[in-house]
Write a protein that holds these residues in place. Structure first.
Motif, PDB file in Angstrom:
ATOM      1  N   ARG A   1       0.822  -1.214   0.000  1.00 59.01           N
ATOM      2  CA  ARG A   1       0.000   0.000   0.000  1.00 59.01           C
ATOM      3  C   ARG A   1       0.857   1.266   0.000  1.00 59.01           C
ATOM      4  NH1 ARG A   1      -4.606   0.130   4.286  1.00 59.01           N
ATOM      5  NH2 ARG A   1      -3.107  -0.785   5.742  1.00 59.01           N
TER       6      ARG A   1
ATOM      7  N   ALA B   1      -7.554   1.238   7.870  1.00 62.54           N
ATOM      8  CA  ALA B   1      -8.046   1.801   6.619  1.00 62.54           C
ATOM      9  C   ALA B   1      -9.246   2.683   6.927  1.00 62.54           C
ATOM     10  CB  ALA B   1      -8.446   0.702   5.639  1.00 62.54           C
ATOM     11  N   ARG B   2      -9.313   3.779   6.212  1.00 61.96           N
ATOM     12  CA  ARG B   2     -10.481   4.655   6.324  1.00 61.96           C
ATOM     13  C   ARG B   2     -11.195   4.644   4.977  1.00 61.96           C
ATOM     14  NH1 ARG B   2     -11.889   9.966   5.178  1.00 61.96           N
ATOM     15  NH2 ARG B   2     -13.334  10.944   6.660  1.00 61.96           N
ATOM     16  N   ARG B   3     -12.492   4.433   5.010  1.00 61.37           N
ATOM     17  CA  ARG B   3     -13.269   4.364   3.783  1.00 61.37           C
ATOM     18  C   ARG B   3     -14.466   5.301   3.885  1.00 61.37           C
ATOM     19  NH1 ARG B   3      -9.344   2.088   2.584  1.00 61.37           N
ATOM     20  NH2 ARG B   3      -9.035  -0.040   1.820  1.00 61.37           N
TER      21      ARG B   3
ATOM     22  N   TRP C   1      -7.032   7.884   3.518  1.00 66.78           N
ATOM     23  CA  TRP C   1      -7.358   6.512   3.120  1.00 66.78           C
ATOM     24  C   TRP C   1      -6.799   5.485   4.105  1.00 66.78           C
ATOM     25  CZ3 TRP C   1      -3.217   3.284   2.383  1.00 66.78           C
ATOM     26  CH2 TRP C   1      -1.984   3.877   2.096  1.00 66.78           C
TER      27      TRP C   1
ATOM     28  N   GLU D   1      -7.928   6.445  10.486  1.00 65.63           N
ATOM     29  CA  GLU D   1      -9.297   6.784  10.889  1.00 65.63           C
ATOM     30  C   GLU D   1      -9.324   7.746  12.063  1.00 65.63           C
ATOM     31  OE1 GLU D   1     -12.954   4.087  10.400  1.00 65.63           O
ATOM     32  OE2 GLU D   1     -11.421   2.765  11.224  1.00 65.63           O
TER      33      GLU D   1
END
Length: 900
Positions: free
Chosen positions: A163, A476-478, A192, A195
């Motif tokens: 990543r 991960a932030r979505r 991305w 969080e």
């Protein structure tokens, strides 16, 4: 003086002894054990008896401390699923790259921390391999609050996972050129990946508790079932000194938040030295958490200690471990076997005999290397116990060594938090220890290389397979694609346009009335999250109690004392209001969880948090910065706003500066509306921008701060004409002129522009009348809904000019052609209206409530600060006299006339 360690009387002591003979037998048995086997054996039996009583549900005071050993015995440890050797290799690569990243960046002087992740590597790796759920299943996954100083290790894992690339790592803490990595978990900078922003220590644990609680709230209200989500907060033992770290422990246990686990990395060190030099931080934390009702799992010692504990037939080893202070444990980490034999084992004859059975290598292995937090087997056992425990949150106290695997120059050294790099020789020693296939030739020009086994290597495949099984990458932030919320019916907003007629209404009440209408909306009503810190009645919100209900996981198990009243106190399992009690910090943590639910859970929620304006930014500004960093959306409402609107309360309640603090936060849109229709227009625009269709170039990741006053005043009708709504949102519009107000001035009368905000608009309107009727001056009145937004627009215009673009600040456009000087009036310190001074072409001056507040009537307070209508008249005449437009003597006459 009372002995704090003595057994304290309990409720049972007040009861008559029904069988004194049986009691005496129990006491005699204890005396006999103490005499025959020693007091330590007697204490051991008592502990086991108390544990059995607790397990059997017998109501006794809880045992707050256990021995300084692992909670889960070695024989009870579950086997770790998966390939432990493969996980060791992955962890080794991550340790290496974390250290390499910070060391390579040190030549630019950007700093970084490597000792924290070195101690916590297995705490993270075990979770990533076996526990932390990703977002690719239900969109929520687990919520991970990563310890800020451990960020290099998380970046290293993302690099191994593909990543991030080497360019990213080389731009650690160098973001200006793009492709950079922020120093710590900053969602606004790397949205991305991160969080939750956590490096402002203490806010992570507080936020994690309220996030776990908000998860339960979402499920209970039927918004989304997130009962599968688990909240993990990784904390430092030194961080637990922050009052926010432990502020909400009782809430977590009271509400049974078994969806929450704290993992405290107990490396016994904070930034400058030991956390508890003369004491034991693990024991202190255990007592604190147990006392608050948490499940506590200690993972203290690695497998090398198993042999020592088997040899400890008298309990001497356990006693010695309990009595040695933390700073001495650190010293053992740095000393040779001879010193440890003498200082540790030499303190007890039984330990002297034990040490004779141990080689020097065994002693060094135990005291230098073997800690529970450094072994996947121990950590896995602790985590499994945590997620399987029901009825209460769990804290894992994991003992580690700060700087572990970084070499003798780092491990347990007091200065290691500030040490930013390893030498080439130290890296080579680390390479050999970690068994990494990195050759000497890869060190080019003295620079440490990054290590990677290859995108198709067994390590990377294993890592990705484990993450796929757990629901995708983490952290991960979505922001999942969600249709914009439909705008509420226009009727809710338009009802304020006609004014209040003869009724006096405070803007606080206007806001509450607006919310009452909005929560009834069929589409978006359920998404409102009202948050209040035990002041709902102060703000007139008690009418919401029976209709919305106050959230409680237990519902209402009692008959409310006001059950016969229309607005009775109603608690419900699916209640919509979060009434947090007297905790602004807890309420802000609620707000942050709700305001970011659009990303955390893919469910946009609309929180409003209403509070005494004085106790918002002043008390919790750090959390409001956290809110901006986390890209939160919603409405903060500072009620009873201004320095003079709250009668009698005095200095500590008189807010004269919250807009100043709010102006420092780039994500905060700060408004001081004067009238009810302005409140409605601002909320309407906020809903559009944050939850509907933002205009091109508008950032939806903002939050609104509205100040509302509690002084009942006539609320006028919204003026007609073009540009009113635009002016309300942008910060300034002309409310009336002397002519439209019916104050017919004489021909060629001197004219002045009066700018007022919030409650000050009402004194300004009275001053307008006095100026016309008593001094022959025509005054136009403007409502300045946001000094801060006017300033920001002007700053952007200045920046555009530097880029060669022609742009005129809105404040200058609005005031263009307005005759006479400008006098700005605010119930806040003059610094608030003075934000726009340099962009106003007319002569500019201001009035404000500077200094400390005081207890008195509103009228007396305004006269004291020189912001009442008469003071405005004198200031206006002074400005006009300076310009030669009124006689100089008029100023003196006015002062005398009004008794100033």
């Amino acid at each position: 003086m009372t002995d704090p360690n003595a057994i304290q009387p309990s409720a049972l002591d007040q009861l008559p002894d029904r069988d004194p003979e049986e009691t005496a037998e129990w006491q005699a048995s204890l005396d006999a054990v103490a005499k025959a086997a020693g007091p330590h054996r007697a204490a051991y039996l008592m502990r086991r008896t108390l544990e059995r009583a607790e397990a059997g549900g017998i109501a006794l005071p809880k045992l707050l401390e256990t021995d300084y050993v692992n909670t889960i015995p070695t024989a009870a440890e579950p086997s770790v699923p998966g390939d432990e050797e493969m996980e060791r290799k992955i962890t080794a690569w991550n340790r290496w790259n974390a250290a390499a990243m910070v060391t390579r960046g040190s030549k630019y002087g950007v700093g970084g921390h490597i000792a924290t992740f070195a101690s916590a590597a297995w705490l993270y790796e075990t979770g990533f391999n076996h526990f932390f759920k990703g977002k690719e299943a239900d969109g929520s996954g687990d919520q991970l609050y990563i310890q800020g100083h451990a960020s290099p290790g998380i970046y290293a894992r993302a690099f191994l996972d593909g990543r991030l690339d080497e360019q990213h790592l080389d731009n650690f803490r160098q973001e200006a050129g793009g492709n950079g990595l922020p120093s710590y978990p900053h969602p606004r900078r790397l949205p991305w990946l991160w969080e939750f922003p956590t490096v402002s220590m203490g806010l992570g644990p507080l936020s994690a508790i309220y996030q776990a609680r908000f998860n339960r709230y979402l499920t209970a209200r039927g918004i989304k079932d997130v009962s599968d989500s688990h909240v993990w907060a990784f904390l430092g033992d030194g961080e637990m000194d922050e009052p926010e770290s432990t502020a909400a422990l009782a809430l977590a246990s009271r509400e049974g938040l078994d969806n929450l686990t704290f993992v405290i990395n107990c490396n016994l060190q904070r930034l400058d030295g030991p956390v508890r030099a003369n004491f034991k931080i693990v024991q202190e934390l255990e007592a604190q958490f147990r006392g608050a009702g948490w499940n506590v799992v200690k993972t203290m010692w690695g497998t090398a200690w198993d042999e020592l504990f088997q040899l400890d037939t008298t309990g001497a080893l356990v006693r010695r471990l309990r009595e040695v202070p933390d700073a001495q444990v650190q010293t053992y980490q740095t000393r040779d076997a001879a010193y440890i034999r003498q200082d540790f084992f030499g303190a007890d004859p039984a330990l002297v005999e034990m040490a004779k059975l141990l080689s020097d290598d065994k002693i060094l292995e135990c005291f230098h290397l073997s800690r529970g937090g450094h072994e996947a087997r121990k950590v896995y056992a602790a985590y499994k116990a945590a997620v399987e425990f029901k009825g209460a949150p769990t804290v894992v106290l994991a003992q580690t060594v700060k700087g572990h695997t970084l070499g003798e120059g780092f491990a347990s050294k007091n200065a290691n938090h500030q040490m930013k790099k390893l030498t080439v020789d130290e890296f080579k020693t680390m390479r050999d220890l970690l068994e990494l296939p990195i050759s000497d030739s890869q060190f080019v020009d003295g620079q440490v290389p990054y290590g990677h086994p290859g995108a198709d290597s067994a390590e990377v495949r294993y890592l990705q397979e484990r993450r796929a099984a757990l629901g995708g990458p983490a952290p991960a932030r979505r922001v999942h694609p969600v249709a914009p919320l439909p705008a509420p019916a226009e009727k809710a907003f338009a009802s304020f346009d006609k004014g209040s007629g003869s009724q006096n209404v405070a803007t606080t009440m206007a806001f509450v009335r607006l919310i009452k209408d909005l929560v009834r909306d069929k589409e978006s009503g359920k998404r409102w999250v009202p948050i209040v810190p035990d002041e709902a009645r102060t703000f007139g919100m008690e009418s919401l109690f029976p209709s919305l209900g106050i959230y409680s996981p237990k519902g209402q198990t009692y008959e409310p004392v006001d059950r016969d009243q229309l607005m009775y106190y109603k608690e419900a399992k699916n209640g919509q209001i979060l009434n947090e009690g007297i905790t602004e910090a807890g309420s802000m943590a609620d707000f942050i969880a709700a305001s970011t639910a659009y990303a955390t859970h893919g469910e946009p929620m609309i929180p409003f948090y209403i509070f005494y304006s004085m106790f918002g930014w002043q008390r919790t500004a750090d959390q409001m910065w956290q809110l901006g960093d986390q890209l939160g959306r919603g409405f903060l409402v500072g009620a009873t706003a201004g320095r003079t609107t709250l009668t009698g309360e005095g200095l500590q309640h008189a807010d004269g500066h919250s807009p100043v603090i709010a102006a420092t936060n780039p994500a905060a849109l700060t408004y001081d509306p004067a009238f009810a229709y302005e409140v409605a227009a601002i909320v309407k625009d906020g809903l559009r921008r944050m939850y509907g269709e933002a205009a091109p170039g508008e950032d939806p990741d903002v939050f609104y701060y509205l100040t509302v006053y509690n002084e009942p005043m006539p609320q006028p009708a919204k003026p007609s004409g073009p540009g009113i709504d635009e002016g309300i949102v942008k910060g300034l519009y002309r409310f009336n002129t002397a002519e439209s107000a019916g104050l017919t001035p004489v021909a060629n009368a001197p004219r002045i522009q009066l700018l007022g905000s919030g409650t000050a608009i009402h004194w300004t309107l009275r001053a307008q009348k006095l100026l016309a009727e008593e001094w022959g001056v025509a005054a136009d009145v403007w409502s300045a809904t946001s000094w801060t937004e006017l300033r920001r627009d002007a700053l952007e215009a200045d920046a555009a000019l530097l880029r060669g673009e022609e742009r005129v600040p809105f404040v200058r456009q609005a005031l263009q052609g307005a005759d006479g000087p400008v006098l700005a009036v605010s119930d806040y310190m003059r610094q608030v209206p003075d934000q726009i001074a340099q962009w106003v072409e007319q002569d500019y001056s201001s009035l404000g409530a500077d200094g400390f507040g005081l207890s008195d009537t509103r009228e007396a307070a305004r006269r004291h600060f020189g912001v009442d209508a008469e003071s405005i008249v004198v200031a206006a005449l002074a400005q006009l006299a300076k310009r030669g437009e009124v006689k100089a003597t008029a100023v003196k006459e006015a002062r005398e006339k009004y008794g100033l």
